[in-house]
Write a protein that holds these residues in place. Structure first.
Motif, PDB file in Angstrom:
ATOM      1  N   ILE A 111      47.435 130.438  75.317  1.00 42.77           N
ATOM      2  CA  ILE A 111      46.093 129.963  75.672  1.00 42.77           C
ATOM      3  C   ILE A 111      45.032 130.747  74.926  1.00 42.77           C
ATOM      4  O   ILE A 111      44.009 130.196  74.494  1.00 42.77           O
ATOM      5  N   ASP A 112      45.255 132.049  74.726  1.00 45.38           N
ATOM      6  CA  ASP A 112      44.285 132.875  74.016  1.00 45.38           C
ATOM      7  C   ASP A 112      44.147 132.453  72.560  1.00 45.38           C
ATOM      8  O   ASP A 112      43.091 132.662  71.945  1.00 45.38           O
ATOM      9  N   VAL A 115      44.816 126.816  71.956  1.00 43.75           N
ATOM     10  CA  VAL A 115      45.481 125.519  71.853  1.00 43.75           C
ATOM     11  C   VAL A 115      44.586 124.444  72.468  1.00 43.75           C
ATOM     12  O   VAL A 115      43.673 124.715  73.257  1.00 43.75           O
ATOM     13  N   SER A 118      43.133 123.969  76.419  1.00 47.05           N
ATOM     14  CA  SER A 118      43.472 125.270  76.985  1.00 47.05           C
ATOM     15  C   SER A 118      42.834 125.467  78.360  1.00 47.05           C
ATOM     16  O   SER A 118      43.427 126.096  79.244  1.00 47.05           O
ATOM     17  N   ARG A 119      41.605 124.950  78.543  1.00 49.83           N
ATOM     18  CA  ARG A 119      40.952 125.067  79.846  1.00 49.83           C
ATOM     19  C   ARG A 119      41.741 124.335  80.928  1.00 49.83           C
ATOM     20  O   ARG A 119      41.881 124.815  82.055  1.00 49.83           O
ATOM     21  N   TYR A 121      45.033 123.656  80.866  1.00 49.20           N
ATOM     22  CA  TYR A 121      46.259 124.397  81.122  1.00 49.20           C
ATOM     23  C   TYR A 121      45.989 125.637  81.969  1.00 49.20           C
ATOM     24  O   TYR A 121      46.753 125.959  82.888  1.00 49.20           O
ATOM     25  N   GLN A 122      44.897 126.330  81.653  1.00 53.02           N
ATOM     26  CA  GLN A 122      44.571 127.547  82.388  1.00 53.02           C
ATOM     27  C   GLN A 122      44.323 127.230  83.863  1.00 53.02           C
ATOM     28  O   GLN A 122      44.826 127.932  84.745  1.00 53.02           O
TER      29      GLN A 122
END
Length: 307
Positions: A111-112, A115, A118-119, A121-122
């Motif tokens: 995530i860092d 990708v 990403s928000r 997934y986070q």
């Protein structure tokens, strides 16, 4: 600067550091004293009481009878549920420490790197963290139940459905997966916060020196995450040794899901009302927890000092 202001500054220097007034001392005493008293009363008071009661045969009602180390002797030699519970707690620690924690670190790294989505997934991966382990246990029942579970419905095994939570050879692994589902999101957020604080110039310098992504992470980035590693390590040990809610919600911690915390509850709160014997189990759990945490912190802090 006027002459009057200069003289006032000189007087302050002569007087030395400002002294606390009675009001200041009262405020400091209240702000520090009340939390300390609450901590002593709520945490350390019951802890020391449990240590003392572990050497007694008290049932919670009658007179307190001193039995010495008999509770510990019976616990280690004549209590068949004890060693399976110890084994399950160690399995819990190994599973969270060697599988869930590295997987959370992997997700944080991905995530860092930015990708797509990403928000999303986070947020999705962190969502289980807001649930208590008891709720996770109820969700596990809905998914893994033998007759009405979602997993057996997907597998369409109606003739001889697998008893995921009733089979002692399977249920501990299913519960570990459910606990790891929650633990992974917690670890991911902690490592993601640590990765955001890493100085980008370190990565750029490593790239200029010819290091690939793998070498940059393990030789440059990961060593800078030492404070986060300490926090994650302590949290992992505590989560593994205090696990209770999820197994109690599934089958009250029996039939292959025995844990030390469940044995403490069964003996102190259960029908047996063996306060002294249950306190002995609690002291064993406390000793093991402190042993892991103190050893880990000592090693990490000594390594930090030697750097």
């Amino acid at each position: 600067m006027s002459l009057t202001t200069t003289r006032r500054a000189e007087r302050r220097r002569r007087r030395g550091p400002r002294r606390f007034t009675r009001r200041d001392l009262a405020v400091l005493g209240a702000l520090l004293g009340i939390p300390i008293l609450l901590d002593l009363f709520i945490v350390w008071g019951p802890t020391l009481a449990s240590v003392g009661l572990s050497f007694t045969g008290w049932d919670g009602i009658g007179d307190i009878e001193w039995v010495g180390t008999d509770n510990y002797r019976n616990l280690f030699t004549n209590y068949p549920q004890f060693w399976p519970a110890v084994r399950h707690n160690l399995m819990w620690l190994a599973f969270l420490g060697l599988i869930a924690t590295p997987f959370g670190l992997l997700l944080a790294v991905l995530i860092d790197r930015g990708v797509r989505f990403s928000r999303f997934y986070q947020s999705t991966l962190y969502m289980p963290v807001v649930l208590s382990l008891a709720i996770v246990g109820f969700i596990a029942q809905l998914v893994l139940s033998r007759d009405q579970g979602a997993l057996n419905a997907i597998l369409a095994d109606t003739q001889s459905p697998t008893d995921w939570l009733g089979d002692p050879d399977l249920n501990i692994w299913m519960v570990l997966l459910a606990a790891a589902w929650r633990h992974t999101g917690y670890v991911m957020i902690l490592y993601l916060a640590g990765l955001k604080a890493v100085d980008p110039s370190l990565k750029e310098a490593a790239a200029i020196d010819g290091a690939n992504a793998f070498q940059t992470f393990f030789r440059v980035v990961f060593p800078t995450l030492r404070p986060v590693n300490i926090i994650v390590g302590v949290i992992t040990v505590i989560e593994a040794l205090r696990a209770f809610d999820i197994v109690y919600a599934i089958n009250k911690g029996r039939n292959g899901l025995e844990l030390l915390s469940v044995l403490v509850t069964d003996n102190i709160v259960g029908e047996s009302s063996q306060i002294g014997f249950g306190s002995a189990i609690a002291v064993v759990l406390l000793t093991v927890s402190l042993g892991f945490v103190v050893t880990y912190l000592y090693q990490e802090l000594r390594g930090e000092k030697n750097r």
